[in-house]
Design a protein around this motif. Structure first.
Motif, PDB file in Angstrom:
ATOM      1  N   ARG A 268       5.384   2.120  14.911  1.00  0.00           N
ATOM      2  CA  ARG A 268       5.033   2.988  15.556  1.00  0.00           C
ATOM      3  C   ARG A 268       4.532   2.571  17.005  1.00  0.00           C
TER       4      ARG A 268
ATOM      5  N   GLU B  47       6.601   5.906  21.849  1.00  0.00           N
ATOM      6  CA  GLU B  47       7.650   6.709  21.364  1.00  0.00           C
ATOM      7  C   GLU B  47       9.213   6.296  20.253  1.00  0.00           C
TER       8      GLU B  47
ATOM      9  N   TRP C 172      10.267   3.375  17.543  1.00  0.00           N
ATOM     10  CA  TRP C 172      10.536   2.524  16.245  1.00  0.00           C
ATOM     11  C   TRP C 172       9.962   1.259  16.955  1.00  0.00           C
TER      12      TRP C 172
ATOM     13  N   HIS D 141       6.889  12.796  11.043  1.00  0.00           N
ATOM     14  CA  HIS D 141       6.375  13.228  12.232  1.00  0.00           C
ATOM     15  C   HIS D 141       5.247  13.920  12.746  1.00  0.00           C
TER      16      HIS D 141
ATOM     17  N   GLN E 119       4.889  10.704  17.956  1.00  0.00           N
ATOM     18  CA  GLN E 119       5.412   9.798  17.318  1.00  0.00           C
ATOM     19  C   GLN E 119       6.659   9.242  17.589  1.00  0.00           C
TER      20      GLN E 119
END
Length: 439
Positions: free
Chosen positions: A183, A186, A188, A347, A351
């Motif tokens: 992460r 916001e 990946w 979640h 993130q």
């Protein structure tokens, strides 16, 4: 150069991963899928080649799973009639195991748990002394039940989902391993290796991530994503043997075993009989799974209780084994572990979301995929609604019955051997015309 940013990245190119990619791409998301080997190269191509409701799950009182599976059986038969075909199963009866009335009640439920959504014929009783299904069985078996399920080309099912996903804009990358997924604000960020060398890397970014790595799901969580999960994984190996064709008809058999399990003997590729499956807890690399000597003896012995001419190790043409990634529900025996699926959303505030996929079975992959993509609706409010329940897979838009369509294809391509056209028809459906264009 900045990373390319996708809406959804998927790790795993089995039936669930490719099903999720197809569903998401069809709803307007930009999708990236990576698979470390071939598409469907592990568990998804090592099944019993069946789309079925799971008759034995009734004994575990898993009525919801059976209902969902039976409904999906009907849906998939309409969406992919070239690779999914009706199959009648013969269940010989003998005293000492499940009583006749109990079996009849179970089959009544099996016929009706789809709640009216049934296109396949229901159960009937057979006299094995006069019916062709009795030939090849021991003479002590005089009566049986016959019920419906479906056979499937499992590997093609995976490929057709990937093909349709790609046609809708998804980027499908087989032989590409995800080395890490972290992460970063916001997004990946995934580091990938496509096998062209230990130092050949690339990165992509995504707003959401799905871990559909199958039997590698736990390994991916701990070693690639490096996070934790409350859901435990139980790896269960299922093995099969293939022998020369045992019966001179096109019906399959469900054999009841003394240990409470059932064993299938299924017509396979015209010339063979597929026998399986087993349930054995597994440790180690899923790609290294092979049938054990004990499993081989078990399958030979299970069908030998029914066959007039038993098989032995010399009868076996080939074997295969696959590892099922089941939710660890604490069941004592491997065969009692639930085949249901679990979708676990992770979640943390601020993130990007992660969805881990645990368990599942071939028959319910479409429903699993639909529910998985639904979990991302709040992150992608412009995403369109469900659609896969009525849209055929590539080549499935046959219109009438497969048999009539296949006969017409043989006439249209009469310059080719009929068995070859039949194989093309079963693999590619209506896309056979694209395949043979100009030939």
């Amino acid at each position: 150069m900045p990373d390319q940013v996708f809406d959804l990245a998927i790790i795993g190119g089995g039936v669930n991963g490719c099903g999720i990619a197809r569903d998401a791409a069809g709803r307007g998301l930009s999708v990236f899928l990576c698979e470390q080997g071939d598409l469907g190269g592990a568990t998804s191509s090592a099944s019993s080649k069946l789309i079925h409701g799971g008759l034995r799950y009734l004994e575990q009182y898993d009525f919801r799973l059976v209902h969902e599976s039976l409904v999906e059986r009907e849906v998939l038969l309409k969406l992919a009639p070239h690779i999914i075909h009706p199959l009648r199963f013969v269940l010989p009866y003998h005293s000492g195991l499940r009583p006749w009335p109990v079996i009849r009640l179970g089959l009544f439920l099996y016929d009706n748990l789809a709640f009216g959504r049934r296109t396949l014929p229901g159960t009937r009783t057979l006299d094995l002394r006069s019916d062709v299904a009795g030939r090849g069985l021991k003479s002590s078996f005089t009566r049986a039940f016959e019920y419906s399920d479906c056979s499937v080309d499992d590997a093609r099912l995976v490929v057709l989902n990937a093909r349709d996903a790609a046609d809708r804009g998804a980027e499908i990358r087989p032989r590409t391993k995800c080395l890490s997924a972290v992460r970063d604000g916001e997004l990946w960020r995934l580091t990938l290796n496509d096998g062209r060398g230990a130092t050949h890397y690339e990165t992509i970014a995504a707003r959401a991530l799905v871990n559909a790595a199958g039997p590698w799901v736990a390994e991916t969580i701990s070693g690639v994503i490096r996070t934790n999960t409350p859901t435990g994984v139980r790896l269960v190996k299922g093995s099969h043997i293939v022998v020369d064709r045992l019966f001179a008809h096109d019906r399959a058999y469900t054999f009841q075993n003394g240990d409470g399990r059932v064993c299938f003997a299924i017509p396979y590729q015209g010339e063979f009989t597929l026998i399986g499956t087993t349930d054995e807890d597994y440790k180690g690399d899923p790609s290294a799974a092979v049938i054990s000597a004990a499993e081989t003896d078990y399958l030979i012995g299970a069908v030998g209780e029914y066959l007039e001419l038993p098989i032995d190790r010399a009868s076996i043409r080939w074997t295969y084994a696959g590892v099922r990634p089941l939710q660890d529900d604490g069941s004592g025996k491997a065969q009692a572990a639930s085949r249901d699926y679990v979708l676990e959303m992770d979640h943390p505030a601020g993130q990007p979301p992660l969805l881990n996929v645990f368990g599942g079975k071939l028959t319910t992959f479409r429903h699993l995929s639909e529910e998985a993509v639904n979990r991302f609706e709040r992150f992608f409010p412009t995403m369109t609604k469900r659609w896969t329940g009525h849209s055929t897979l590539p080549g499935g838009d046959i219109g009438g019955t497969f048999e009539n369509w296949a006969e017409e294809a043989k006439r249209r391509y009469a310059f080719l051997p009929a068995p070859l056209v039949s194989r093309y028809a079963r693999s590619y459906g209506t896309r056979i015309d694209s395949l043979l264009d100009g030939v």
